[in-house]
Design a protein around this motif. Structure first.
Motif, PDB file in Angstrom:
ATOM      1  N   CYS A 123       0.655  -1.640   0.302  1.00  0.00           N
ATOM      2  CA  CYS A 123       0.364   0.032  -0.212  1.00  0.00           C
ATOM      3  C   CYS A 123       0.890   1.463  -0.264  1.00  0.00           C
ATOM      4  O   CYS A 123       1.782   1.426   0.792  1.00  0.00           O
ATOM      5  CB  CYS A 123      -0.920  -0.395   1.192  1.00  0.00           C
ATOM      6  N   PHE A 173       0.187   4.380   0.668  1.00  0.00           N
ATOM      7  CA  PHE A 173      -0.070   4.834   1.669  1.00  0.00           C
ATOM      8  C   PHE A 173      -0.858   4.648   3.268  1.00  0.00           C
ATOM      9  O   PHE A 173      -1.066   4.507   4.490  1.00  0.00           O
ATOM     10  CB  PHE A 173      -1.491   5.357   1.581  1.00  0.00           C
ATOM     11  N   GLY A 174      -0.151   3.468   3.954  1.00  0.00           N
ATOM     12  CA  GLY A 174       0.205   2.548   5.189  1.00  0.00           C
ATOM     13  C   GLY A 174       0.460   1.237   5.092  1.00  0.00           C
ATOM     14  O   GLY A 174       0.990   1.095   3.521  1.00  0.00           O
ATOM     15  N   GLY A 213      -4.576   9.456   4.122  1.00  0.00           N
ATOM     16  CA  GLY A 213      -3.472   9.298   2.981  1.00  0.00           C
ATOM     17  C   GLY A 213      -4.394   9.260   2.075  1.00  0.00           C
ATOM     18  O   GLY A 213      -3.422   8.643   0.200  1.00  0.00           O
ATOM     19  N   VAL A 214      -5.206   8.242   2.049  1.00  0.00           N
ATOM     20  CA  VAL A 214      -5.623   7.374   0.418  1.00  0.00           C
ATOM     21  C   VAL A 214      -6.236   8.552  -0.170  1.00  0.00           C
ATOM     22  O   VAL A 214      -6.139   8.576  -1.306  1.00  0.00           O
ATOM     23  CB  VAL A 214      -6.942   6.966   1.455  1.00  0.00           C
ATOM     24  N   ARG A 244      -5.256  11.595  -0.323  1.00  0.00           N
ATOM     25  CA  ARG A 244      -3.860  12.143  -1.414  1.00  0.00           C
ATOM     26  C   ARG A 244      -3.560  12.018  -1.853  1.00  0.00           C
ATOM     27  O   ARG A 244      -2.566  12.039  -3.259  1.00  0.00           O
ATOM     28  CB  ARG A 244      -2.774  12.644  -0.326  1.00  0.00           C
ATOM     29  N   TRP A 245      -3.111   9.983  -1.719  1.00  0.00           N
ATOM     30  CA  TRP A 245      -2.731   9.299  -3.494  1.00  0.00           C
ATOM     31  C   TRP A 245      -3.516   9.461  -4.055  1.00  0.00           C
ATOM     32  O   TRP A 245      -2.858   9.408  -5.274  1.00  0.00           O
ATOM     33  CB  TRP A 245      -2.409   8.051  -2.142  1.00  0.00           C
ATOM     34  N   GLU A 270      -3.068  12.824  -5.917  1.00  0.00           N
ATOM     35  CA  GLU A 270      -2.138  12.896  -6.625  1.00  0.00           C
ATOM     36  C   GLU A 270      -1.265  11.398  -7.927  1.00  0.00           C
ATOM     37  O   GLU A 270      -1.171  11.961  -9.321  1.00  0.00           O
ATOM     38  CB  GLU A 270      -0.854  13.049  -5.885  1.00  0.00           C
ATOM     39  N   THR A 271      -2.168  10.741  -8.170  1.00  0.00           N
ATOM     40  CA  THR A 271      -2.119  10.300  -9.132  1.00  0.00           C
ATOM     41  C   THR A 271      -2.853  10.068 -10.195  1.00  0.00           C
ATOM     42  O   THR A 271      -2.944  10.357 -11.136  1.00  0.00           O
ATOM     43  CB  THR A 271      -2.320   8.412  -8.115  1.00  0.00           C
TER      44      THR A 271
END
Length: 348
Positions: free
Chosen positions: A213, A215-216, A280-281, A283-284, A287-288
């Motif tokens: 993962c 983001f984690g 985080g999920v 943000r990922w 950004e992706t």
């Protein structure tokens, strides 16, 4: 003399009635664990009975909600991790019910597949029972449909239907006023909306479900299957304490579209995006996919799964009560004059 060929059976057509009966027997203990005041019958009948008077209601209004899990099912199917998808199903229904001020009373599920496989089917329905137990809702019936030719091997679909009740005159939203405080309750990730977009982003990233993962901890697939939080018991406790004017479940449409659904005409809201940290999920994903903040806010919950609209003089007490119930509570904004949601600060 020609031999008589054996007759065609339902099993020859791909439907195993015995497997269906075996599944009912397997899940009876899980359903029994969800029994509550008002439950009158177990699984297996032609219908399910529920006694509103025994549940403690004198002049009840019934509230119904139905929903599914969407394409989050695809990840559960592809990874074989089906243990918590039933929690998502229940949460999508009962979190909506509580926004009307209703206590969820009972739940019925619909599980459809091409070929009934007892072990995964049992795990799926045990997840449904767990969601019901966590929200004080009895699993009193459902339908298991084996439909060969309708689903590819291993595929299945889920839908659910929940019924709740409240005493007449106790419905929400009610009394929303300018200056009311918005308390945001933390989410557990993406929950169960936007997964067609999520799956597209994962495809763009080039990662598989079993990849680490980004983001984690753990695998990407496991992180994206984190079950939807159930807010029922916590929100009902807040409503009963007094001062709650509205509840908004942040599902498809995100913060931008769901909060206005509980605000009266002529009322809007201001939300301070800097008051909580974007998980985080999200943000990922942003950004992706090179996602604009406005698009993120109207697609996902962005870390806030439920908004509690509270009278200003009750906000501290309700926040403390919800925190005591295990919620992550943030004061995220206020109700204002006007229309729609205005944002201050930045998430990204």
């Amino acid at each position: 003399m020609s031999e008589t060929k054996p007759g065609l059976t339902y099993a020859d057509a791909g439907v195993d009635i015995d497997a269906g009966n075996a599944l009912v027997e397997r899940i009876k203990p899980a359903a029994k664990r969800t029994q509550r005041a008002g439950t009158m019958s177990g699984l297996g009948g032609f219908g399910a009975l529920f006694d509103l008077k025994a549940a403690g209601y004198s002049d009840p209004i019934l509230v119904g909600a139905t929903d599914g899990v969407g394409t989050k099912l695809r990840i559960a199917i592809d990874t074989g991790n089906v243990d918590t998808i039933g929690i998502d199903l229940v949460a999508m229904c009962v979190n909506d019910l509580v926004c009307q001020g209703a206590e969820p009373l009972f739940f019925l599920d619909y599980f459809a597949t091409g070929k009934l496989e007892l072990d995964p089917a049992t795990r799926i329905i045990e997840g449904i029972a767990e969601g019901c137990a966590q929200s004080g809702c009895a699993l009193i019936g459902g339908e298991t449909a084996e439909m060969p030719g309708m689903y590819h091997k291993g595929d299945f679909d889920l839908a659910g239907f929940a019924v709740g009740a409240m005493e007449r005159g106790a419905d929400l939203p009610a009394g929303v006023a300018e200056g009311d405080v918005l308390l945001g309750l933390g989410s557990n990730g993406v929950h169960s909306n936007g997964y067609s977009f999520v799956r597209k982003v994962v495809e763009l990233s080039g990662l598989g479900w079993d990849a680490d993962c980004p983001f984690g901890e753990g695998s990407l697939g496991a992180a994206l299957l984190a079950p939807t939080r159930l807010y029922v018991k916590q929100c009902l406790a807040a409503v009963r304490a007094g001062g709650v004017h509205a509840l908004a479940h942040i599902t498809g449409g995100g913060l931008t579209e769901n909060l206005p659904r509980v605000l009266p005409e002529g009322m809007g809201a201001t939300i301070d995006l800097s008051s909580w940290q974007l998980p985080g999920v999200f943000r990922w994903l942003a950004e992706t996919a090179s996602m604009e903040e406005a698009e993120l806010l109207k697609t996902f919950n962005c870390g806030i799964g439920m908004i509690v609209v509270v009278a200003a003089d009750k906000a501290d007490a309700i926040a403390a009560l919800l925190a005591g119930e295990g919620e992550s509570v943030t004061r995220i904004g206020t109700v204002t004059a006007g229309q729609g949601v205005a944002y201050e600060g930045k998430l990204l």
